[in-house]
Design a protein around this motif. Structure first.
Motif, mmCIF file in Angstrom:
data_model
loop_
_atom_site.group_PDB
_atom_site.id
_atom_site.type_symbol
_atom_site.label_atom_id
_atom_site.label_comp_id
_atom_site.label_asym_id
_atom_site.label_seq_id
_atom_site.Cartn_x
_atom_site.Cartn_y
_atom_site.Cartn_z
ATOM 1 N N SER A 146 -27.724 39.933 -38.062
ATOM 2 C CA SER A 146 -27.107 40.430 -36.543
ATOM 3 C C SER A 146 -26.579 41.382 -36.270
ATOM 4 N N ARG A 147 -25.939 41.757 -36.241
ATOM 5 C CA ARG A 147 -25.085 43.130 -36.146
ATOM 6 C C ARG A 147 -26.195 44.252 -36.140
ATOM 7 N N ALA A 148 -26.823 43.978 -36.852
ATOM 8 C CA ALA A 148 -27.938 45.434 -37.509
ATOM 9 C C ALA A 148 -28.932 45.358 -36.431
ATOM 10 N N GLU A 149 -29.311 43.604 -35.394
ATOM 11 C CA GLU A 149 -30.341 43.615 -34.869
ATOM 12 C C GLU A 149 -29.836 44.151 -33.365
ATOM 13 N N ALA A 150 -28.446 43.928 -33.498
ATOM 14 C CA ALA A 150 -28.268 44.541 -32.082
ATOM 15 C C ALA A 150 -27.503 45.486 -31.669
#
Length: 616
Positions: free
Chosen positions: A59-63
């Motif tokens: 999720s952090r990588a997507e954000a």
């Protein structure tokens, strides 16, 4: 999962380790620096903490717009709940809600039946009638079957199956480790590149070629004198007035190569105890082929050199360089059947055993019985430790060093100490899988409870896990894994460098001289003829079996590759010859090995596996 669904193959145009935008359910921006492919199991048995860590990192990588993530399904076929959830996620995906449904189906109160799936779809605002139809539709079932087939093609290990930029993530499911894998700092890239090279089957052979070419270049481009000074430089070990001195070449040939023969001995013992050479019916073919591949080349050499002083070099064309042979087979990939690689591996190990015996019996000189008595006593002590079930490696390593000194002083080839040490290291059955799994699970459960209170991993637990890992393999295997890369990428290249520096312009090499011709014909002709003739005899007599997928063309090609004598043949040549004669024989070995490799690769490149039916 229905039988018809199990027969659905993986799509040939879909990679199993990278997302495909036209097919997969994706989140994140297109063109992101990293592509991530996650095979979700939907199982209640999966560790929710591990899944939560994975989801947070992704999720952090997507954000941060650094990764685009695709998720495929991988439920266990006998887990009906997981299978239903996988179909529900895909049915939701047809309406653009795959990731929302995935989150709901892997939470604490995840639905496990059809009504629960429909309720989840209603909460997500989906068309429930369409969702209900899609749950059991042909395209949903086909997508699940295709994802399972793709997962099977890429790896069947249980637990999370994750690919980052097409590389399977095999590290720890830890936020810091996963974040590092996505960020790919320089240190990680260097570790990855080196691991890829070391794991490449042909890498050891490539390094040997580079070392050989380097030696030839150094000697023939004006640095011959410097090369000889380095090779003959004396390195001494001393204590007060006691001094033990050898040249650099001797330290490599008699000292470091003992480590290589230690690993060879471990492999031989493992094959005899629990491998291809442990079953008489399976062992008959590789042993017979190895004997034929040693006897015929030796006879060819002896016939050509009969009546001359050089006849004692008959052992040179008997040997096979296992690293080169198996490396070239690996380069051929699927062009050769896996059963052929197993056969050639067992054959090469049996060949190594024969070469070791030949070196010990026929190429030792200046026998001194006093040191050999000491060597026998040391070996007896090692056997005593074995019988007493002492599994720690350090006593065998220490006694092995003393054994090496005694064997060297006794006039036998010092590398024999490596083989004897390997045979003395005890074997034992691996630990029972169920017991180890239960013990490890209980240990990790206790540590997970400790982690909830903020405590770190207990040292005692680390020690117990280390003991468990040690118990999963034989002591010799642990030693082999420790030394393998040092041997392949340092010791053997040093041996090649210090033993192939031949001055070609002044060597006086004559390919039709008796020693050179005997070596060349022995390796190029004698090896494949001896291997195939011996195989034909034992198969025709019914004393051995071979897989139907291994054809005679495969055997002929493998026999030619076995003619790559290189390091082993040069090693025996160094024990049998000296001076200009040695240089001529070494050139013959290099030439014959090159020709054998070219012929063997040519034959196997065009070969096709026979239809697989069983064994004959």
């Amino acid at each position: 999962m229905d039988r018809e669904d199990r027969q659905i193959p993986a799509p040939a145009d879909v990679p199993s380790d990278r997302p495909q935008s036209a097919r997969d359910f994706l989140t994140g921006i297109a063109g992101a620096r990293r592509s991530v492919l996650w095979y979700e199991t939907f199982s209640d048995r999966s560790d929710p903490a591990a899944r939560a860590i994975l989801r947070r990192v992704l999720s952090r990588a997507e954000a941060s717009k650094t990764a685009q993530v695709a998720v495929r399904v991988r439920p266990e076929e006998n887990d009906e709940v997981a299978m239903g959830r996988a179909r529900a996620a895909i049915a939701a995906g047809w309406q653009g809600a795959f990731f929302d449904m995935q989150r709901d189906l892997t939470g604490g109160d995840a639905p496990s039946n059809r009504p629960g799936f429909v309720d989840a779809a209603r909460r997500l605002g989906l068309d429930t009638d369409r969702f209900t139809d899609d749950l059991t539709s042909g395209r949903t079932r086909r997508r699940v079957a295709e994802d399972l087939a793709l997962a099977q093609r890429s790896g069947t290990a249980r637990g999370p199956l994750l690919f980052i930029d097409g590389r399977r993530y095999s590290g720890v499911l830890d936020e810091a480790a996963l974040t590092e894998a996505l960020e790919r700092p320089l240190g990680l890239r260097l570790r990855t590149a080196s691991a890829d090279f070391f794991e490449w089957a042909a890498s050891g052979g490539l390094v040997l070629i580079v070392a050989t070419l380097a030696a030839l270049a150094v000697v023939n481009l004006g640095w011959h004198e410097g090369y000889e000074r380095l090779r003959q430089s004396v390195v001494s070990l001393g204590w007060n007035d006691a001094i033990f001195a050898l040249s650099v070449e001797q330290w490599v040939n008699d000292g470091l190569m003992t480590v290589f023969f230690l690993i060879v001995g471990i492999e031989i013992k493992r094959e005899v105890v629990a491998g291809e050479l442990s079953n008489p019916s399976r062992a008959a073919l590789p042993i017979a082929a190895a004997l034929g591949g040693m006897i015929v080349p030796a006879l060819i050499y002896a016939a050509i050199n009969l009546g001359q002083d050089t006849v004692h070099g008959w052992g040179v064309p008997m040997a096979t360089d296992i690293a080169f042979t198996l490396g070239l087979l690996a380069l051929l990939g699927r062009r050769v059947p896996a059963s052929l690689r197993v056969l050639v591996s067992a054959l090469a190990i049996a060949d190594d055993l024969g070469a070791i015996l030949v070196i010990a019996v026929f190429y030792s000189s200046g026998i001194a019985f006093g040191p050999l008595v000491v060597a026998a006593a040391i070996l007896a002590a090692m056997v005593g430790l074995n019988r007493a079930r002492v599994y720690a490696l350090w006593p065998y390593v220490l006694l092995g060093l003393l054994l090496w000194a005694a064997v060297f002083a006794g006039g036998l080839h010092a590398t024999l100490a490596g083989v004897l040490t390997a045979l003395a290291i005890p074997s034992r059955k691996p630990a029972a899988v169920h017991g180890v799994a239960a013990q490890t699970a209980e240990l990790m459960r206790a540590e997970a409870e400790r982690a909830e209170t903020g405590e770190g991993f207990a040292n005692q637990s680390v020690e117990r896990l280390t003991e468990i890992v040690d118990r999963l393999r034989e002591p010799g295997v642990h030693l082999q894994k420790t030394l393998e890369n040092w041997t392949s990428f340092l010791i053997l290249p040093l041996f090649a460098f210090f033993n192939t520096g031949i001055l070609l312009a002044g060597s006086g090499f004559a390919p039709f001289s008796a020693p050179s011709l005997g070596v060349i014909l022995g390796l190029v002709v004698g090896k494949p003829v001896g291997i195939c003739l011996a195989a034909f005899v034992v198969l025709r007599a019914g004393w051995a079996t071979k897989s139907d997928e291994v054809t005679w063309r495969h055997l002929i090609g493998a026999g030619c590759l076995a003619g790559i004598g290189f390091t082993m043949s040069i090693f025996i040549a160094d024990a049998a010859f000296d001076g200009p004669a040695l240089d001529g024989v070494k050139i013959g070995v290099l030439l014959a090995s090159t020709v054998s490799a070219a012929i063997g690769l040519g034959i196997l490149w065009e070969a096709r596996p026979a239809e697989r039916k069983g064994t004959t």
